[in-house]
Design an enzyme around this catalytic site. Sequence first.
Site, PDB file in Angstrom:
ATOM      1  N   ASP A 198     -23.771  16.172  13.021  1.00 46.92           N
ATOM      2  CA  ASP A 198     -24.809  15.114  13.468  1.00 46.92           C
ATOM      3  C   ASP A 198     -24.351  14.043  14.282  1.00 46.92           C
ATOM      4  OD1 ASP A 198     -22.941  14.468  11.433  1.00 46.92           O
ATOM      5  OD2 ASP A 198     -24.635  13.421  10.389  1.00 46.92           O
ATOM      6  N   ASP A 216     -23.046  11.164  13.249  1.00 47.09           N
ATOM      7  CA  ASP A 216     -21.148  10.845  12.896  1.00 47.09           C
ATOM      8  C   ASP A 216     -20.321  11.501  12.438  1.00 47.09           C
ATOM      9  OD1 ASP A 216     -23.417  10.884  11.004  1.00 47.09           O
ATOM     10  OD2 ASP A 216     -22.357   9.770   9.437  1.00 47.09           O
ATOM     11  N   ASP A 265     -20.666  13.769   9.372  1.00 45.04           N
ATOM     12  CA  ASP A 265     -20.595  13.835   8.193  1.00 45.04           C
ATOM     13  C   ASP A 265     -20.643  15.101   7.976  1.00 45.04           C
ATOM     14  OD1 ASP A 265     -22.453  13.332   7.871  1.00 45.04           O
ATOM     15  OD2 ASP A 265     -21.824  11.454   7.502  1.00 45.04           O
ATOM     16  N   SER A 305     -26.603   8.298  11.576  1.00 45.70           N
ATOM     17  CA  SER A 305     -26.166   9.241  10.806  1.00 45.70           C
ATOM     18  C   SER A 305     -27.273  10.845  11.486  1.00 45.70           C
ATOM     19  CB  SER A 305     -26.342   9.831   9.084  1.00 45.70           C
ATOM     20  OG  SER A 305     -26.211  11.046   8.557  1.00 45.70           O
TER      21      SER A 305
END
Length: 462
Positions: A250, A252, A254, A106
């Site tokens: 970010d 990833d 999300d 993340s």
Amino acid sequence: MTLIKSISGIRGTIGGKVGDNLTPVDAVKFASAYGTFLKQNISKDRLKVCIGRDARISGPMIHNLVVNTLVGLGIDVIDLGLSTTPTVEVAVPLEQADGGIILTASHNPKQWNALKLLNAKGEFLSGADGAKILEIAEAEAFDFVDVDSLGEVTENDAYMDIHIDEVLELPLVDADAVAQKKFKVVVDGVNSSGGIIIPKLLEQMGVEVVKLYCEPNGQFPHNPEPLKEHLGDICKLVVEEKADFGIVVDPDVDRLAFISNDGEMFGEEYTLVAVADYVLSKTPGNTVSNMSSSRALRDITEKHNGSYQASAVGEVNVVELMKATNAIIGGEGNGGIIYPEIHYGRDALVGVALFLTYLANQEKSVAELRASYPQYFMSKNKIELTPQIDVDGVMKQIADKYASENISTIDGVKIDFSSEWVHLRKSNTEPIIRIYTEAPSQKEADVLAERFVNELKQIAGI
């Protein structure tokens, strides 16, 4: 250098010693535990798991280890390759898979990676299921299949496009209205998969895209957590390009942050507030965010005659409370939008598409839209932990000291004063205590934060 096991997944730094870091041995061990857990709990001849990764440098290595571990357990793998967390969440139910794994740490820096684990609905595992997997890993109770029963790998790199299609088909997303506005938007993809999927989405909505750090090579050009102190380049570029706004995600994809047309931060906390304002104006209902999120969502929800509730921190906790309260929209103040109409997971694509549609129907600039919301200011701080510190003991002393105030100990300690609040909690993802405060001015939020940082240090003897 550390290995952290929590409801947020198995997360650690690459290299070092087995059990202390996310080494190849640890990646195999926890993938084995997850696969074993699925086999113990799902009675089917063949199981199927979707796997995707962000663009971290360690991604291909961890990816190959995890895929082939599941193959060794006799589990078939749908290999999504370079992907995003919400894309894998969308893929799992569409593929009728029995689970999913996203390989991403993340917002953590490049030396980190992680296994985020999903159930058959494409949602994060519950705390109870996560605990069972940790037990299986600890016992190393794995039973691999013989050579004739190995799993098969099917590569499918279409899911980022499928995800975009799913977003564009949402009733509250109006790509035609957006295209008519001829918006110009700067995108900072932090050299991960957001650099591919966000510009693609924007272009399909008729938006002119200016790309910044959109090469998915895993060389993060700045700290990948989308906070103001890391985003000087895009703030400057939005103004230079005379763009309508900027988008930051970010690694990833999300978490979602916006930069206003004047080069100022829209505020991660206000991503959810703005999108919820639009969604609630069309489909009134309830909302949920976590305890560390702004009071502004509560204010917006009540403006639309809905009910707001706060959960413990952690996406799985937010989702649980959203389901219990039939929330129309929810998420986390770190820029995480959860819109159940598509799936129960934080999704920057959904946030971007809904925000653009909202903006297309407003005669306001992004800066003017931001100024129209209740003004709260947050201070986000942290204290590094050493193994010697008794965190629970420290938290109890704080809770006892402020027992006469409006206090919650569901997740760390949250103290609601009349016009401001402080939330102290141990992080799920790093060896730190987070100190979040909110107040009617930045100065008041900073002063409150400094006060509690000092109190915590004093009690902990730091």
